[in-house]
Design a protein around this motif. Sequence first.
Motif, short mmCIF file in Angstrom:
data_model
loop_
_atom_site.label_atom_id
_atom_site.label_comp_id
_atom_site.label_asym_id
_atom_site.label_seq_id
_atom_site.Cartn_x
_atom_site.Cartn_y
_atom_site.Cartn_z
N LYS A 194 0.90 -1.43 -0.20
CA LYS A 194 -0.21 0.47 0.36
C LYS A 194 1.02 1.01 -0.22
N TRP A 195 0.86 2.20 -1.00
CA TRP A 195 1.38 3.28 -0.78
C TRP A 195 1.27 3.67 0.28
N ASN A 196 2.01 4.73 0.99
CA ASN A 196 1.83 6.08 2.15
C ASN A 196 1.76 6.84 2.33
N MET A 197 0.61 7.47 2.32
CA MET A 197 0.83 8.63 1.63
C MET A 197 0.78 9.62 2.87
N GLY A 198 0.66 8.73 4.41
CA GLY A 198 0.60 9.37 5.11
C GLY A 198 2.31 9.82 4.80
N TRP A 199 3.44 9.46 4.44
CA TRP A 199 4.44 9.54 5.09
C TRP A 199 5.06 10.74 4.26
N MET A 200 4.26 10.23 2.51
CA MET A 200 4.58 11.07 1.64
C MET A 200 4.20 12.85 2.61
#
Length: 734
Positions: A490-496
């Motif tokens: 899963k893409w870690n949008m929060g980290w980005m």
Amino acid sequence: MDAVSNASYYNPHEVLGGHFAQDDERTVTVRVLRPLASSVDIITEEGGKRVRHVAEHEHNGIFRATVPAIETHDGWGVPDYRVATTYENGETLVEDDPYRYLPTVGDLDMYLFGEGRHERLWEALGARVMRYDDPMGSNDGTSGEQLVGTAFSVWAPNAHAVRVVGNFNGWDGRKHAMRELGSSGIWELFIPGVQAGEIYKYQILNANNEWVMKADPMERSHEIPPATGSIVVESHFDWDDTAWMDHRKRTNPHDGPVSIYEVHAGSWKKGIKNYRELADQLVDYVAKEGFTHVEFMPLAEHPFAGSWGYQVTGYYAIDSRLGGPDDFKYLVEKFHEAGIGVIMDWVPAHFPKDAFALGRFDGTPLYEDPDPTRGEHPDWGTYIFNFGRNEVRNFLVANACFWLDEYHIDALRVDAVSSMLYLDYSRKPGQWHPNIYGGRENLEAIDFLKEANATAYKNNPGIMMIAEESTAYPGITAPTDQGGIGFGLKWNMGWMHDTLQYLHEQPINRKWHHNEITFSMVYAYSEHYVLPISHDEVVYGKGSLFGKMPGDDWQRYAGVRALFAYQWAHPGKKLSFMGNEIAQYGEWDHNGSVDWDALNWKEHRQIQHLVADLNAMYKAHPALWSQDFDPAGFQWLTSDDADHNTLSFVRIGDKGEQLVVVVNFSGEAWEDYQVPLTSGGRWREILTTDDEQYGGSGIHNGEFEADAGAYHSRDWSAKLTIPALGAVFLEPEN
């Protein structure tokens, strides 16, 4: 007869073609539809000779002839025949008859499709070139040549009639009316003589009694937009990546190094005209930069280039702007030869309303959900699939398998998963209805995602399914048999978001935002994450990666270097969008190109060099990837030094390998900075982003001895110089 002559009858084969005479099984009545013909002959082969049977005009272009039946091993049969048609200008055509053929879609195909379980649907529906050995030879009756034609089949359950139209019939569908196969909703017709390269559409008398022209939902190729015709395809590509595919079957890629270069194929480099030219340049570049995978933004057929491929009309067709199916297969094979996996973005969440495509396909909401609160996306102006309908779900699940199987794609990154999970996504109160349990979850879409993931992994061992999902929905990467959605990553949008927000701050202010750079480790193991710096972050006024950094040019380059080092060191797989790796000044423009001219300046070449070295180090050190999803693979050394804007942590491999990483996000170097270490003895610096070859100031720590003595709960430490806006990687020698 009148409906058949006007090609508006649901079962033209009932009248046309060869049928036994009611009172004599040894006699066959052949009817053919030849509008505007002056005369028609039916040609059969009897006793080794060709015999012409004059057909009489019966009704509105329908001609009828009586011919002898042929004796078979179990009785009498309809003979092979050809049709000789003479027109008023004297021209005579000898051709085969579509209505003498049995259905090309079998009962099992129809059953599985109706149940939503046909995992190779592309082998049953669409336009498929077929070849036959026939006693009378080719389509025009030439002896010794194989007969060739195309089987057309399309799902349109609410249509009153369907025709195939194209250049082969002058776009007049009267000669090529399809038959509906029982209650399946599938219409079918085999048209002899139609070969690869022909442009076609379906002409549908829809539920509203309107004739409309539609592209084939299962098309394998499409005219270059704005043209809207489907193209018959016959692949002649001979795959030569057996070693790669065999290794893929035996390997779990989620456990290995994954460093992804995200690409928009149409704007990577100006002047590239097709997939083969792209292969000649992009493959070598990705290999030189050391990425393990390339990810293409959607390459399924889409009419509007400005959608970047995220509004798909042809789910089984490769984007024709850069070539045909075999051209794209060539590109994939070249990546595999270079040891690079290929990921493709897949968009099952929604589709555009273009009149020539899926929308209201047979005059009803067929592919889209009929409930307007569920069937239309308010933000994007698109339709949402009816995930609860077997055939629609099958269309999408099989589509995932199609790309993984037919094109040897190694992973699918599934776009806009969040929009599928929630009924109230982008909707205000009153614009949505709860599910049967009173909740906001879209239960049918969730079931579809589970099925798509499980089916893809079952049929294609060694692939990855990757979710672009931005909420805290639990279990996105948990197995379906444990109640999860079943994605692998899963893409870690929060980290980005948090990382870029932190780096946007001036270094002097970062100590007040220190929690933004450390918060990702609070939830780092809640899912199996990819850390993305994607196209969405460098477009539409957001600026390039370089442009996001504060300070003068040196500080900006250093900030980009520090970001890459932090991203590559942090638990999770890696992804960066094209142009990031050269720290280009301008943001991405899909009508333009990566700013390759930037490489005329050494600073940009130095960033490019760093990315290649980071990838090499990353792949060579299992500590950086073998326990990405296990808390045992990461330990903080210091996470609370906000005053120095500095982080230190250790990455640990599944065999005990260790790398210590120290990242200084402040604008000044720290001398005699005490770093906790995990063991005594000799250590060495294996990479620093401040190396002069990367454009740094040249601060190095070389080799050093760990000092005994407790510090930050560790038994050893060392005093080092940590460069401004820099990162260092340290390895014990023992």
